[in-house]
Structure formats: structure tokens, C-alpha cells
Design a protein around this motif. Structure first.
Motif, PDB file in Angstrom:
ATOM      1  N   GLU A  71       0.814  -1.209   0.000  1.00 42.08           N
ATOM      2  CA  GLU A  71       0.000   0.000   0.000  1.00 42.08           C
ATOM      3  C   GLU A  71       0.856   1.272   0.000  1.00 42.08           C
ATOM      4  N   GLU A 147      -6.421   2.675   4.559  1.00 43.39           N
ATOM      5  CA  GLU A 147      -7.705   2.919   5.234  1.00 43.39           C
ATOM      6  C   GLU A 147      -8.246   4.304   4.865  1.00 43.39           C
ATOM      7  N   ARG A 150      -7.429   7.675   6.847  1.00 39.98           N
ATOM      8  CA  ARG A 150      -6.029   8.095   6.730  1.00 39.98           C
ATOM      9  C   ARG A 150      -5.730   8.585   5.315  1.00 39.98           C
TER      10      ARG A 150
END
Length: 349
Positions: A71, A147, A150
Motif C-alpha cells: 500500500e 484505510e 487516513r
């Protein structure tokens, strides 16, 4: 002593992610000239570049406790797409022929379509390809898989970064129209065009993606701003005194364009009337030759402007490393950022 900027293990992973992303965004139109333009843009993105901003984003994440994962590599790679788009536009505005030792994107497009209007076509096509790369940066960041809460916080910083760098670039253009930038004015350009964009915001974007508390984001700012200023001051020195074989750019561009750098502002401030006259006559002159450039460089040396800028670089690196020593971040990230600080400020290309 200067050093080259070398990738750590993050760099190849960024390149791999960029390659896979670009493979998924091939030209949607089968026209061979459109396909050629996409290939030109892909080659520009993948071939060359120091991957500074992605690496800082990665270590901003790790410093905030983020694990090594796909990510953050995707999010960090998005910053390189943004950078590529801005570089393409910057080269059009500056009329530059070389970037990374190769023809700039707009010059390459002109050569693909030689004939009447080729130069205008190259510039217009370069604007489109630069904008496409900027659009891709949004697409990659938005799909990185972090997420949502964030990601929203990081995207806010990403938006702020783009507003700041564009404002800094505009201020830089204004300085060339005005009578000449003072040292203070030139430092303001540096802060917004480079320091925030190159170091502070990438660190903070990585930190925000990992859920960094405000105290750590503030530490990244105290480290990033002086280091980013040192980076641009070094870039200005290389733009005037560097070798085109090492920098990949013409050694005359900054002088011929008349960039109002801190280096030049110090020289004007310290020069004799005769030296000032020469500086103003040939700095920014479209017919500037290597002989004129050599005389400009000599004036910059003898006025003490070059030594002053080297001192400014050293001072800012000290401030950055002092801030880093106090920052509440993971030891591995502190170590990596210490190395990056030296590479950014004391590189030779």
C-alpha cells in the motif's frame, strides 16, 4: 565533497509499481501517434529520476510505525507521477532541451512531427502529457488501499502540496519579470517551489497515511523545510556550476533563462558596479555563450556568493539533522532519513 543520489531498496520497488500501473493505463485510442505519445510519457516516467519524493513518503510512513507493505509503495509511487507531470510542464516554461540526459518531452514530440508548427505541437502535446501524468498520480494515490480516513488526511496534504508548488512556480516566473529578487524573496520561492514539495509534504503524506500524530507531522516539517531549502540551494549551484554530463541538463539553462536564485541574489548584493552591470547585461540574455557564462560564474565566485550559499546549505543540513534527532520516530527511519539528508544536500547531479 559532493555525492550522487543513490536508490536504496525502495527505489526498485517504486519503479516496479510504476511499471505495472502504466501497463494498466495504455492508450485508449489505437491511433499510432497517440500510442507513440503514451510510450514517450511512459519512457520519461520510468527511465531516470532519483525517486526522492517516493522514498521520503515511504520513510515518513515507516517513521510513523507503518509496516513495509504494497500500500505505501503504491502511494509513494503516486508522488513520482505527480513529479513527472510537473517536470514536463516546467521544461516547457523554461524552454529546456534536455532532461535526465535526454531530449525533453515537448522536444521529443516536436521531432515526431517535424514540419510547420512542430514546435507549437510539441509544447501543446507536452502540456497534455504532463496533465495526464498528474491525473494518473491522483488515480494511483486514491487506489493505494490505505484505510479511507487516513487516505483522506494524506490526500488533503497532497492537495496542499500541489497548490504550494504551483504558487511557488508562479512566484518564480514573476521574479523574472520584476527588477530582480532579493535573497529573502528568492528564499520564499525556494520554500514553496521546492522545500515543501520535495521534502516536507512527502514525509507528511507518508506519516498521515500511517496515522501519524500531529507532533510527528510537526517534526517532519522542522526536518523537511531546512533540508528542502538545502536541496534547492544545491540545485542552484549545480545549475550554474555543474556538468551537463552529470546533471543531465544544459549548464547554460539557468543563466540563459535568468533564474533569480539565492546564488545570483547574493552575487548582485555583493558585486561592484562594474560586476553588477555585467551580471544584469548577461544574466537572462538569450544569446549568452559559454564565454559569457564563464565570466558570470567567476563573478559569483569572487563576490563570495558561492561560498555564502555553501554555508547556507551546511547550516540548513545542521538544522534538519538536529530536528531529526529530536523527532519521535522509529530508529530505522531515523537512520534512513539521516543518509537521505546527506545525499540530498551534497549530491553532484
Amino acid at each position: 565533497m559532493t555525492v550522487g543520489f543513490t536508490h536504496n531498496l525502495v527505489g526498485p520497488r517504486i519503479d516496479d509499481r510504476l511499471g505495472r500501473f502504466l501497463e494498466s493505463w495504455r492508450a485508449p485510442i489505437s491511433d499510432p501517434d497517440v500510442v507513440a505519445a503514451y510510450q514517450l510519457l511512459t519512457g520519461f516516467i520510468l527511465n531516470g529520476g532519483k525517486r526522492i519524493r517516493p522514498q521520503l513518503c515511504y520513510w515518513g510512513w515507516r517513521g510513523a510505525g507503518g509496516d513495509d507493505c504494497d500500500e505505501i509503495i503504491s502511494a509513494a509511487a503516486a508522488l513520482e507521477l505527480c513529479h513527472a507531470g510537473l517536470l514536463i510542464h516546467d521544461d516547457i516554461m523554461d524552454g529546456s532541451d534536455l532532461r535526465r540526459g535526454q531530449a525533453t518531452v515537448h522536444r521529443s514530440l516536436s521531432r515526431l512531427h517535424e514540419g510547420p508548427g512542430a514546435e507549437s505541437f510539441g509544447q501543446a502535446g507536452g502540456i497534455l502529457l504532463g496533465t495526464l501524468s498528474l491525473a494518473w498520480s491522483d488515480a494511483l494515490l486514491s487506489s493505494c488501499g490505505v484505510e479511507p480516513g487516513r487516505l483522506r488526511a494524506a490526500h488533503h496534504l497532497f492537495d496542499a502540496m500541489r497548490s504550494e508548488v504551483i504558487s511557488g512556480q508562479y512566484l518564480d516566473m514573476l521574479a523574472q519579470l520584476r527588477s530582480g529578487a532579493t535573497v529573502r524573496e528568492a528564499l520564499t520561492v525556494i520554500r514553496y517551489k521546492t522545500a515543501k514539495y520535495t521534502v516536507e509534504r512527502p514525509l507528511q503524506i507518508g506519516g498521515a497515511l500511517a496515522g501519524a500524530p500531529p507532533a510527528l507531522l510537526d517534526s517532519y516539517s522542522r526536518f523537511g523545510l531546512p533540508l528542502g531549502e538545502a536541496f534547492q540551494l544545491r540545485d542552484d549551484v549545480l545549475g550554474t556550476f555543474g556538468s551537463s554530463a552529470e546533471t543531465g541538463k544544459s549548464a547554460l539553462d539557468d543563466l540563459r533563462e535568468g533564474k533569480h536564485t539565492v546564488l545570483f541574489a547574493h552575487a548582485v548584493q555583493r558585486a561592484t558596479p562594474a560586476q553588477q552591470s555585467y551580471l544584469r547585461a548577461w544574466h537572462g540574455h538569450p544569446e549568452l555563450t559559454e564565454e559569457h557564462a564563464a565570466e558570470l560564474r567567476q563573478i559569483i565566485r569572487v563576490t563570495g556568493a558561492l561560498a555564502e550559499v555553501e554555508d547556507m546549505i551546511d547550516d540548513r543540513v545542521r538544522k534538519a539533522t538536529d530536528a531529526l534527532a529530536l523527532a519521535p520516530l522509529a530508529p530505522e527511519a531515523r537512520s534512513a532519513l539521516t543518509v537521505l539528508a546527506v545525499q540530498l544536500a551534497h549530491r553532484d547531479r
